[in-house]
Design a protein around this motif. Structure first.
Motif, PDB file in Angstrom:
ATOM      1  N   GLY A   1      12.638  19.143   6.342  1.00 46.83           N
ATOM      2  CA  GLY A   1      12.324  19.208   7.765  1.00 46.83           C
ATOM      3  C   GLY A   1      12.089  20.583   8.309  1.00 46.83           C
ATOM      4  N   ARG A   2      12.029  21.610   7.471  1.00 47.07           N
ATOM      5  CA  ARG A   2      11.854  22.969   7.984  1.00 47.07           C
ATOM      6  C   ARG A   2      10.404  23.417   7.867  1.00 47.07           C
ATOM      7  N   ASP A   3       9.977  24.192   8.845  1.00 47.10           N
ATOM      8  CA  ASP A   3       8.672  24.843   8.769  1.00 47.10           C
ATOM      9  C   ASP A   3       8.821  26.082   7.898  1.00 47.10           C
ATOM     10  N   SER A   4       8.043  26.176   6.826  1.00 47.95           N
ATOM     11  CA  SER A   4       8.242  27.252   5.850  1.00 47.95           C
ATOM     12  C   SER A   4       7.959  28.630   6.419  1.00 47.95           C
ATOM     13  N   LEU A   5       7.111  28.740   7.445  1.00 42.27           N
ATOM     14  CA  LEU A   5       6.778  30.054   8.001  1.00 42.27           C
ATOM     15  C   LEU A   5       7.864  30.572   8.935  1.00 42.27           C
ATOM     16  N   THR A   6       8.385  29.720   9.799  1.00 44.74           N
ATOM     17  CA  THR A   6       9.294  30.183  10.861  1.00 44.74           C
ATOM     18  C   THR A   6      10.742  29.778  10.653  1.00 44.74           C
TER      19      THR A   6
END
Length: 737
Positions: A141-146
Motif C-alpha cells: 500500500g505504499r507509494d514507492s516515491l514518497t
C-alpha cells in the motif's frame, strides 16, 4: 520443453523488426529465460493482451524505433494491467535522443549494444528483482516515491475511518504547473519536489490525518473536520514551497470536500475535492477552495455531456461553422477556419468552451476532430462540384491527434476520398501542445509538412514556451490573437510587443495570421506592420456552411498570397543574425569604425545590429541599450543624413555624408557616415552604415580656416588659397565641436 519447466522460467517478450536480431536475442537469453517475439509494437501489444500474466519483462530494440513502437510504449503505460511491467531498451551507443524519448514514455532501463549475453542476462535479472520489490511495496500500500499511501491503500484506509463515525473532510493538494516543472528542470527535479511535499504533509498535519499520493502531483488527505485542521492545511499549502530551491515560483492549490453523506465512495469524494482545487488553478490570489453547489452543478453538467456525446456524433448534432479569413491588403476572402458547434436537442446550443475541455479529458476529442475533418472535406467537394469558388480551410489538431501513429495517412486518405488538392486542407496545432510532448509534436509536424500539408501554429505567444517552440518546431505560419492587447493597461506596450513578434516572424520568413481582429484601427495597424491575413468579427463571425457558401458565391474571393517581405533578397539572412562565426568576428573587429545594419523605411531608421565600436561611439562607452540613431544626429543635419541614405538605396552605390552627432552624455562629435545598399523589400531598405569619428579632423580644419581668415585680413599669401576655395568656412550659425 515441458510445461513445468516453462512455468519455472521467466518469459521475456522480445520486440524487434529484424528476424535475424530476434533469433540472436533468443539465443543470448536461452540459458536463463523463455522468449516470445514480436516484430512491431502493435504485435507486441496483442501478445501481451493474450499472455500478459506469463510475461515478466519486455526487451525492445530502440535502434529502429518508429512511431508505432513509441505508441506501443505509451499504450503500455496507459493501461493499468501493464503499467508496472518492466521494459528494457536495447540502444545503440550514440542513440541518446532515442534513449531519452523512450525513458520519458515509460521505459524502465537501458542496455547498450553490442553487449555479451552474460551482461544482458544480469541486467534483466536486476531489473526483474527491482520490479518485484516495487510490486511488493505496492502490495503493502505504499507509494514507492514518497512513502505515503498509494491510491488503493488510501481509499481503503480513508473509507474505514469515515465508516467508523465522526466528522471528516477530504483535501486535494496539487502543484501548480507541475508539467512545466518537469519540462524545464527534468523528471528528477520533479520527483524531488514531490518528496518534499510528502515530507511537509507528514510533518505539518496531525497524526490522525491520512495522506496519500494518488497520481503524479495529486495528493489526497483525510482528516477530522475542525477549524484547526483546516488552518493547518492552508498554512501548509501557503508555506510548503515558499523557499523551495528552484528558480521558479511554485505554488500549491488546495481543494476541500466536507463529508456529509458517508455512502459516497472515497474516490468520488477525492474527485470532488480535486474539482474544487481545479476551480482556482491559475489564480494567484487564492490557494484554497471548498466544494459547493456550483461545483456540483458543473459536475452534473459534465456528466450530462459525457452521457450524450457519442449519440450526438452519430445523430450529427455537431455542426461545422466557418470563420472567414481576409487578405489585409485586398480585403478579399482568402480562407476560413473550421469550428464546431453543438446543437443539443434538449439543451440547445452548447458553447465549445463547455464541451471541448471535457472531450479532451475523455479522449473523445479525437472522434470529434475526425468528424469535423470529414465534414469540411465533404463541403469543399460539394462546392467545387457546383462551380463555387473555394478557399483553403484550416482544421484543428488536438493533443490527442498529435499522438496518432496514422494521422498523416488518415488525412491523406480523406483528401483522396474527396478528390481534394492538399493545399485546400490546412492544419492548425496549438502552441500548448508543445508543453505536453515537444518531441512528439515536432515529429508529427515534420511528417505532415513532408507530406505537403500547410501547418499553422495557433495561439502563438499564449504559452510559456513560445521562443522554445519557435526555435524547435518548423511550421508554415503563425496565428497571433489580437486579444493579447485587451488585458494590457498600457496599450503602447502591448502593440510594441506584438510588433516585435511580427518582425521576428518576418526574419524567420513566417507569415502571420492575426485572429480576433475587431476594428478598422486594428486592420490599419496590422497592415502597417506587414501582417498578411486577418480573421475576426470585423470581417464576420463564424457562420454555418450554407451561409459560407453564399459568401463564396458573391465573387469576393481572392488568392491567399501570404506575403513574407523578402528583407534580404541579395544576401543570406543567417549571416546578419549568426551569433558566432566569421561574419560576427569581422563585424566587431573593424578598427575604429562603428558599424551597424539599419532598416530604412521612409523617414524612419531602425538599427538592427551594431558592433562594439558603434555602441561605444553613440553610448559614450557604456554600450548599453538600444541605439536610436536619428535621435543622436543633430536636428539641422538630419535632412542631409537621410538624403544620403535614400541616395544609397536608390542608386545602389555607397554614399558619404558628414554630420554632427551627440552622444548619450551630450558630447558633440562629427561623424563621417558611409551608407551601402544591401537589400530592398518594397519601400523598406536594408543598409550597412560605417560611422567614423572625424571630430579631430574637423577641429584641425577649423583652426586652418581661422588662420586663413586671419591671413586674408592681413593680405597674406593664404588669401589666394582661401579665394580658390581650398578651405571652406563653416556656414553661419554652424555649431562646431
Amino acid at each position: 520443453m515441458g510445461a513445468q519447466c516453462a512455468d519455472a522460467r521467466k518469459c521475456i517478450l522480445v520486440v524487434d523488426d529484424s528476424a535475424v536480431d530476434r533469433i540472436t536475442l533468443r539465443a543470448m537469453l536461452a540459458d536463463r529465460y523463455d522468449t516470445l517475439e514480436a516484430a512491431h509494437g502493435p504485435d507486441a501489444l496483442a501478445i501481451l493482451e493474450r499472455q500478459g500474466r506469463r510475461i515478466a519483462a519486455v526487451l525492445l530494440n530502440a535502434s529502429r524505433l518508429s512511431l508505432s513502437e513509441y505508441e506501443f510504449l505509451r499504450s503500455l503505460r496507459s493501461r493499468q494491467e501493464f503499467a508496472s511491467l518492466p521494459v528494457m531498451i536495447l540502444a545503440q551507443l550514440d542513440d541518446f535522443d532515442g534513449e531519452l524519448r523512450a525513458l520519458k514514455l515509460g521505459a524502465t532501463d537501458i542496455c547498450r549494444r553490442p553487449c555479451p549475453p552474460s551482461l544482458l542476462q544480469q541486467q534483466l535479472e536486476n531489473l526483474l528483482l527491482f520490479s518485484e520489490a516495487v510490486a511488493l511495496d505496492s502490495s503493502l500500500g505504499r507509494d514507492s516515491l514518497t512513502g505515503l499511501d498509494g491510491r488503493e491503500a488510501f481509499y481503503a484506509r480513508a473509507g474505514a475511518v469515515i465508516a467508523a463515525g465522526g466528522e471528516y473532510m477530504i483535501a486535494s493538494l496539487d502543484v501548480e504547473r507541475f508539467k512545466l516543472i518537469n519540462d524545464l528542470f527534468g523528471a528528477a527535479q520533479g520527483d524531488a519536489l514531490l518528496r518534499h511535499v510528502a515530507a511537509c504533509l507528514k510533518d505539518a498535519l496531525p497524526k490522525e490525518a491520512l495522506c496519500g499520493r494518488l497520481e503524479a502531483d495529486h495528493f489526497a488527505i483525510c482528516l477530522p473536520r475542525t477549524g484547526a485542521a483546516e488552518e493547518a492545511l492552508i498554512a501548509l499549502a501557503r508555506d510548503c514551497l515558499r523557499d523551495y530551491p528552484l528558480d521558479m515560483k511554485i505554488e500549491l492549490r488546495l481543494g476541500l470536500y466536507d463529508i456529509v453523506d458517508t455512502a459516497v465512495p472515497v474516490n468520488i469524494m477525492c474527485d470532488r475535492a480535486r474539482m474544487a482545487g481545479a476551480s482556482i488553478k491559475g489564480r494567484f490570489d487564492q490557494i484554497c477552495a471548498r466544494y459547493n453547489d456550483e461545483h456540483r452543478r458543473a459536475l452534473l453538467k459534465e456528466q450530462a455531456i459525457v452521457n450524450s456525446m457519442r449519440d450526438a456524433l452519430e445523430q450529427e448534432d455537431f455542426l461545422v461553422y466557418f470563420h472567414p479569413k481576409h487578405d489585409l491588403e485586398t480585403m478579399r476572402l482568402v480562407g476560413a477556419e473550421a469550428l464546431v458547434r453543438w446543437r443539443h436537442p434538449r439543451l440547445g446550443f452548447i458553447s465549445p468552451a463547455s464541451f471541448v475541455p471535457i472531450f479532451e479529458k475523455s479522449g473523445f476529442i479525437s472522434a470529434m476532430d475526425e468528424y469535423v475533418w470529414e465534414h469540411v472535406c465533404r463541403h469543399l467537394r460539394n462546392w467545387m462540384d457546383a462551380g463555387v469558388p473555394t478557399v483553403p480551410v484550416s482544421v484543428n489538431l488536438s493533443r490527442v491527434d498529435i499522438h496518432k501513429p496514422q494521422l498523416c495517412e488518415l488525412l491523406l486518405g480523406l483528401l483522396r476520398k474527396y478528390r481534394l488538392p492538399i493545399h485546400m486542407l490546412r492544419l492548425e496545432v496549438t502552441e500548448s501542445s508543445y508543453m505536453d510532448d515537444p518531441q512528439q509534436l515536432n515529429a508529427t509536424i515534420r511528417n505532415l509538412r513532408l507530406a505537403g500539408f500547410f501547418v499553422e501554429m495557433d495561439d502563438f505567444g499564449s504559452g510559456y514556451s513560445s521562443l522554445n517552440m519557435l526555435k524547435d518546431i518548423y511550421v508554415d505560419a503563425l496565428k497571433v490573437d489580437m486579444r493579447f492587447l485587451e488585458n494590457s493597461s498600457d496599450s503602447r506596450r502591448g502593440t510594441t510587443i506584438l510588433t516585435a513578434v511580427l518582425r521576428m516572424a518576418r526574419w524567420l520568413r513566417l507569415p502571420v495570421v492575426a485572429e480576433g481582429v475587431e476594428t478598422v484601427h486594428q486592420v490599419n495597424f496590422l497592415r502597417s506592420v506587414g501582417c498578411a491575413v486577418g480573421q475576426g468579427n470585423y470581417f464576420g463571425r463564424p457562420i454555418p456552411a450554407d451561409e459560407f457558401r453564399t459568401l463564396l458565391c458573391r465573387g469576393s474571393v481572392g488568392t491567399e498570397s501570404f506575403r513574407v517581405p523578402d528583407e534580404y533578397a541579395d544576401m543570406e539572412p543567417e549571416a546578419l543574425w549568426q551569433a558566432s562565426g566569421e561574419f560576427s568576428c569581422l563585424f566587431n573587429a573593424l578598427p575604429g569604425v562603428g558599424a551597424c545594419m539599419c532598416l530604412l523605411d521612409g523617414g524612419e531608421l531602425e538599427v538592427l545590429r551594431a558592433n562594439d565600436a558603434c555602441r561605444a561611439l553613440l553610448a559614450d562607452g557604456s554600450g548599453i541599450g538600444e541605439i536610436v540613431l536619428l535621435e543622436h544626429i543633430c536636428q539641422t543635419d538630419r535632412p542631409a543624413f537621410l538624403r544620403a541614405l535614400h541616395a544609397a538605396a536608390e542608386r545602389r552605390q555607397p554614399q558619404h555624408v558628414c554630420c554632427r552627432c551627440r552622444t548619450a552624455s551630450g558630447r558633440l562629435v562629427w561623424l563621417d557616415a558611409g551608407a551601402s545598399f544591401l537589400a530592398r523589400s518594397g519601400e523598406r531598405v536594408l543598409l550597412a552604415l560605417m560611422l567614423r569619428d572625424m571630430t579631430r579632423e574637423k577641429q584641425r580644419e577649423m583652426r586652418l580656416c581661422r588662420q586663413e581668415h586671419a591671413l586674408a585680413r592681413t593680405g597674406g599669401h593664404g588669401a589666394g588659397r582661401l579665394r580658390r576655395g581650398i578651405f571652406r568656412s563653416p556656414a553661419r550659425g554652424t555649431e562646431w565641436p
